[in-house]
Design a protein around this motif. Structure first.
Motif, PDB file in Angstrom:
ATOM      1  N   ARG A 116       0.871  -1.185   0.000  1.00 30.76           N
ATOM      2  CA  ARG A 116       0.000   0.000   0.000  1.00 30.76           C
ATOM      3  C   ARG A 116       0.905   1.231   0.000  1.00 30.76           C
ATOM      4  NH1 ARG A 116      -2.406  -1.501   5.439  1.00 30.76           N
ATOM      5  NH2 ARG A 116      -4.105  -0.020   5.114  1.00 30.76           N
ATOM      6  N   VAL A 117       1.271   1.679  -1.224  1.00 30.16           N
ATOM      7  CA  VAL A 117       2.311   2.706  -1.366  1.00 30.16           C
ATOM      8  C   VAL A 117       1.731   4.109  -1.154  1.00 30.16           C
ATOM      9  CG1 VAL A 117       4.035   3.704  -2.930  1.00 30.16           C
ATOM     10  CG2 VAL A 117       3.573   1.226  -2.975  1.00 30.16           C
ATOM     11  N   VAL A 118       2.417   4.880  -0.337  1.00 28.37           N
ATOM     12  CA  VAL A 118       2.074   6.295  -0.117  1.00 28.37           C
ATOM     13  C   VAL A 118       3.323   7.115  -0.373  1.00 28.37           C
ATOM     14  CG1 VAL A 118       1.278   8.018   1.554  1.00 28.37           C
ATOM     15  CG2 VAL A 118       0.359   5.682   1.647  1.00 28.37           C
ATOM     16  N   LYS A 119       3.230   8.103  -1.238  1.00 28.88           N
ATOM     17  CA  LYS A 119       4.347   9.026  -1.463  1.00 28.88           C
ATOM     18  C   LYS A 119       4.299  10.098  -0.391  1.00 28.88           C
ATOM     19  CE  LYS A 119       7.796  10.237  -4.097  1.00 28.88           C
ATOM     20  NZ  LYS A 119       8.689   9.365  -4.860  1.00 28.88           N
ATOM     21  N   ALA A 120       5.413  10.341   0.270  1.00 28.94           N
ATOM     22  CA  ALA A 120       5.428  11.355   1.336  1.00 28.94           C
ATOM     23  C   ALA A 120       6.855  11.768   1.654  1.00 28.94           C
ATOM     24  CB  ALA A 120       4.766  10.791   2.604  1.00 28.94           C
ATOM     25  N   PHE A 121       6.996  12.933   2.229  1.00 29.62           N
ATOM     26  CA  PHE A 121       8.283  13.450   2.731  1.00 29.62           C
ATOM     27  C   PHE A 121       9.319  13.694   1.647  1.00 29.62           C
ATOM     28  CE2 PHE A 121       6.651  11.405   6.624  1.00 29.62           C
ATOM     29  CZ  PHE A 121       6.702  12.505   7.465  1.00 29.62           C
ATOM     30  N   ASN A 122       8.910  13.644   0.352  1.00 34.18           N
ATOM     31  CA  ASN A 122       9.913  13.880  -0.692  1.00 34.18           C
ATOM     32  C   ASN A 122       9.997  15.347  -1.096  1.00 34.18           C
ATOM     33  OD1 ASN A 122       7.335  13.746  -2.070  1.00 34.18           O
ATOM     34  ND2 ASN A 122       8.519  13.809  -3.959  1.00 34.18           N
ATOM     35  N   THR A 123       9.047  16.179  -0.611  1.00 37.74           N
ATOM     36  CA  THR A 123       8.982  17.572  -1.089  1.00 37.74           C
ATOM     37  C   THR A 123       9.674  18.554  -0.144  1.00 37.74           C
ATOM     38  OG1 THR A 123       6.821  17.816  -0.022  1.00 37.74           O
ATOM     39  CG2 THR A 123       6.821  17.200  -2.350  1.00 37.74           C
ATOM     40  N   ILE A 143       1.115  14.350   0.622  1.00 36.40           N
ATOM     41  CA  ILE A 143       1.099  12.892   0.510  1.00 36.40           C
ATOM     42  C   ILE A 143       0.120  12.481  -0.594  1.00 36.40           C
ATOM     43  CG2 ILE A 143       1.619  12.646   2.985  1.00 36.40           C
ATOM     44  CD1 ILE A 143      -1.227  11.678   3.429  1.00 36.40           C
ATOM     45  N   CYS A 144       0.380  11.349  -1.225  1.00 35.16           N
ATOM     46  CA  CYS A 144      -0.623  10.796  -2.132  1.00 35.16           C
ATOM     47  C   CYS A 144      -0.532   9.274  -2.117  1.00 35.16           C
ATOM     48  CB  CYS A 144      -0.494  11.361  -3.541  1.00 35.16           C
ATOM     49  SG  CYS A 144       0.987  10.891  -4.419  1.00 35.16           S
ATOM     50  N   GLY A 145      -1.653   8.650  -2.435  1.00 35.07           N
ATOM     51  CA  GLY A 145      -1.716   7.185  -2.426  1.00 35.07           C
ATOM     52  C   GLY A 145      -3.131   6.735  -2.739  1.00 35.07           C
ATOM     53  N   ASP A 146      -3.282   5.444  -2.996  1.00 29.01           N
ATOM     54  CA  ASP A 146      -4.592   4.901  -3.390  1.00 29.01           C
ATOM     55  C   ASP A 146      -5.343   4.230  -2.246  1.00 29.01           C
ATOM     56  OD1 ASP A 146      -4.168   5.779  -5.961  1.00 29.01           O
ATOM     57  OD2 ASP A 146      -3.301   3.878  -6.637  1.00 29.01           O
ATOM     58  N   ASP A 147      -4.664   3.988  -1.136  1.00 32.90           N
ATOM     59  CA  ASP A 147      -5.273   3.270  -0.012  1.00 32.90           C
ATOM     60  C   ASP A 147      -5.544   4.288   1.102  1.00 32.90           C
ATOM     61  OD1 ASP A 147      -4.934   0.089   1.396  1.00 32.90           O
ATOM     62  OD2 ASP A 147      -5.270   1.882   2.616  1.00 32.90           O
ATOM     63  N   ALA A 148      -6.824   4.543   1.364  1.00 36.85           N
ATOM     64  CA  ALA A 148      -7.188   5.616   2.308  1.00 36.85           C
ATOM     65  C   ALA A 148      -6.640   5.358   3.705  1.00 36.85           C
ATOM     66  CB  ALA A 148      -8.710   5.756   2.358  1.00 36.85           C
ATOM     67  N   ALA A 149      -6.712   4.112   4.164  1.00 43.46           N
ATOM     68  CA  ALA A 149      -6.228   3.823   5.526  1.00 43.46           C
ATOM     69  C   ALA A 149      -4.715   3.998   5.603  1.00 43.46           C
ATOM     70  CB  ALA A 149      -6.628   2.401   5.920  1.00 43.46           C
ATOM     71  N   ALA A 150      -4.011   3.595   4.549  1.00 44.81           N
ATOM     72  CA  ALA A 150      -2.549   3.758   4.529  1.00 44.81           C
ATOM     73  C   ALA A 150      -2.189   5.243   4.550  1.00 44.81           C
ATOM     74  CB  ALA A 150      -1.969   3.090   3.281  1.00 44.81           C
ATOM     75  N   LYS A 151      -2.965   6.025   3.798  1.00 39.39           N
ATOM     76  CA  LYS A 151      -2.703   7.472   3.761  1.00 39.39           C
ATOM     77  C   LYS A 151      -2.987   8.106   5.126  1.00 39.39           C
ATOM     78  CE  LYS A 151      -4.862   9.497   0.296  1.00 39.39           C
ATOM     79  NZ  LYS A 151      -5.185  10.116  -1.015  1.00 39.39           N
ATOM     80  N   ASP A 152      -4.052   7.661   5.787  1.00 40.38           N
ATOM     81  CA  ASP A 152      -4.364   8.181   7.130  1.00 40.38           C
ATOM     82  C   ASP A 152      -3.216   7.896   8.086  1.00 40.38           C
ATOM     83  OD1 ASP A 152      -6.787   9.110   6.305  1.00 40.38           O
ATOM     84  OD2 ASP A 152      -7.974   7.484   7.202  1.00 40.38           O
ATOM     85  N   LEU A 153      -2.670   6.689   7.979  1.00 38.95           N
ATOM     86  CA  LEU A 153      -1.579   6.291   8.881  1.00 38.95           C
ATOM     87  C   LEU A 153      -0.338   7.170   8.639  1.00 38.95           C
ATOM     88  CD1 LEU A 153      -0.928   2.578   9.572  1.00 38.95           C
ATOM     89  CD2 LEU A 153       0.951   4.169   9.359  1.00 38.95           C
ATOM     90  N   VAL A 154      -0.001   7.363   7.366  1.00 44.25           N
ATOM     91  CA  VAL A 154       1.171   8.197   7.049  1.00 44.25           C
ATOM     92  C   VAL A 154       0.902   9.650   7.458  1.00 44.25           C
ATOM     93  CG1 VAL A 154       2.576   9.110   5.153  1.00 44.25           C
ATOM     94  CG2 VAL A 154       1.991   6.675   5.216  1.00 44.25           C
ATOM     95  N   ALA A 155      -0.325  10.102   7.267  1.00 41.26           N
ATOM     96  CA  ALA A 155      -0.669  11.470   7.680  1.00 41.26           C
ATOM     97  C   ALA A 155      -0.479  11.630   9.189  1.00 41.26           C
ATOM     98  CB  ALA A 155      -2.115  11.791   7.288  1.00 41.26           C
ATOM     99  N   ALA A 156      -0.893  10.624   9.952  1.00 44.16           N
ATOM    100  CA  ALA A 156      -0.738  10.699  11.411  1.00 44.16           C
ATOM    101  C   ALA A 156       0.740  10.737  11.783  1.00 44.16           C
ATOM    102  CB  ALA A 156      -1.434   9.506  12.072  1.00 44.16           C
ATOM    103  N   LEU A 157       1.550   9.943  11.089  1.00 42.98           N
ATOM    104  CA  LEU A 157       2.997   9.938  11.373  1.00 42.98           C
ATOM    105  C   LEU A 157       3.608  11.306  11.055  1.00 42.98           C
ATOM    106  CD1 LEU A 157       3.996   6.418   9.973  1.00 42.98           C
ATOM    107  CD2 LEU A 157       4.159   7.168  12.369  1.00 42.98           C
ATOM    108  N   ALA A 158       3.141  11.936   9.982  1.00 37.81           N
ATOM    109  CA  ALA A 158       3.671  13.261   9.615  1.00 37.81           C
ATOM    110  C   ALA A 158       3.219  14.320  10.624  1.00 37.81           C
ATOM    111  CB  ALA A 158       3.214  13.629   8.202  1.00 37.81           C
TER     112      ALA A 158
END
Ligand SMILES: NC(=O)c1ccc[n+]([C@@H]2O[C@H](COP(=O)([O-])OP(=O)(O)OC[C@H]3O[C@@H](n4cnc5c(N)ncnc54)[C@H](OP(=O)(O)O)[C@@H]3O)[C@@H](O)[C@H]2O)c1
Length: 204
Positions: A116-123, A143-158
């Motif tokens: 479940r790939v999420v692009k993040a922290f590259n900008t 951030i961007c990605g196709d899996d909403a739960a994965a994106k929520d998790l990465v958003a919380a980490l950020a």
């Protein structure tokens, strides 16, 4: 949460140390778990962090952060094993590529079927990952990605690290974030702005 950080360089070492200090279980997946660079990163990360091989780190974690050079992906990703169902946070840029090239995130997703790939922290630069505060403002984390739960998790980490999270849409938008990274790199390193810059989205 159990986080694997593949690559303990500027990006991996900075993010890993902040998350480990924040209470997450961090395992750095590196070529030299006993090497000097790894030991320095572990010392900065505290007791919640350890080092292992990339495959072992990935197998034991829910989130796998890819923080290695673009040129190393072809060798390293197949060695990670089956990442089906895991959240893969792709922070990779390729400063040598022209804007509009095929997205790195799509290549990573193609090499890691089921992840479940999420692009993040590259900008942003690693120094901004270390401290996203600019006076009274905080840097954006796109951030961007196709899996909403994965994106929520990465958003919380950020957000835990102090970023303002901007959901930039599906993984098909990763090329836009990779282009934004090229702008950051050009402004910071070639146009004289220096590394203490970050993007903010204004809304009204
Ligand atoms: N620097 C930034 O400000 C920044 C910001 C956003 C995104 N990024 C992106 O984040 C990624 C990492 O950048 P960085 O600045 O952290 O790089 P870095 O400081 O050079 O660290 C790279 C890490 O990748 C590992 N590595 C290199 N080649 C490898 C291979 N063939 N197999 C396994 N591991 C390998 C290195 O391990 P060894 O120590 O064993 O060599 C090191 O741990 C890059 O894709 C970069 O474009 C960088």
């Amino acid at each position: 949460m159990k986080l694997a950080i593949i690559g303990a360089g500027h990006v991996g070492g900075t993010l890993g140390a902040r998350w480990a200090r924040g209470g997450h279980e961090v395992v750095y997946g590196v070529r030299h778990p006993d090497g000097e660079r790894t030991r320095t990163v572990l010392a900065a990360s505290g007791p919640q962090a350890r080092a292992a091989s990339p495959a072992e780190a990935a197998a034991s974690s829910e989130v796998v952060v890819i923080a290695i050079p673009y040129g190393a992906l072809g060798d390293l990703l197949p060695a990670l094993g089956d990442l089906t169902g895991k959240v893969v946070l792709d922070a990779v840029n390729n400063p040598a590529v022209a804007p509009g090239a095929p997205a790195i995130a799509a290549e990573i997703a193609g090499m890691l079927p089921g992840a479940r790939v999420v692009k993040a922290f590259n900008t942003m630069g690693w120094n901004v990952m270390a401290d996203p505060r600019f006076g009274g403002e905080r840097a954006d984390s796109y951030i961007c990605g196709d899996d909403a739960a994965a994106k929520d998790l990465v958003a919380a980490l950020a957000r835990e690290l102090g970023f303002v999270v901007v959901d930039a849409g599906p993984l098909a938008s990763a090329g836009l974030l990779e282009g934004l990274a090229l702008l950051w790199i050009d402004l910071a390193l070639r146009q004289g702005f220096g590394r203490d810059i970050a993007f903010r989205l204004l809304r009204r």
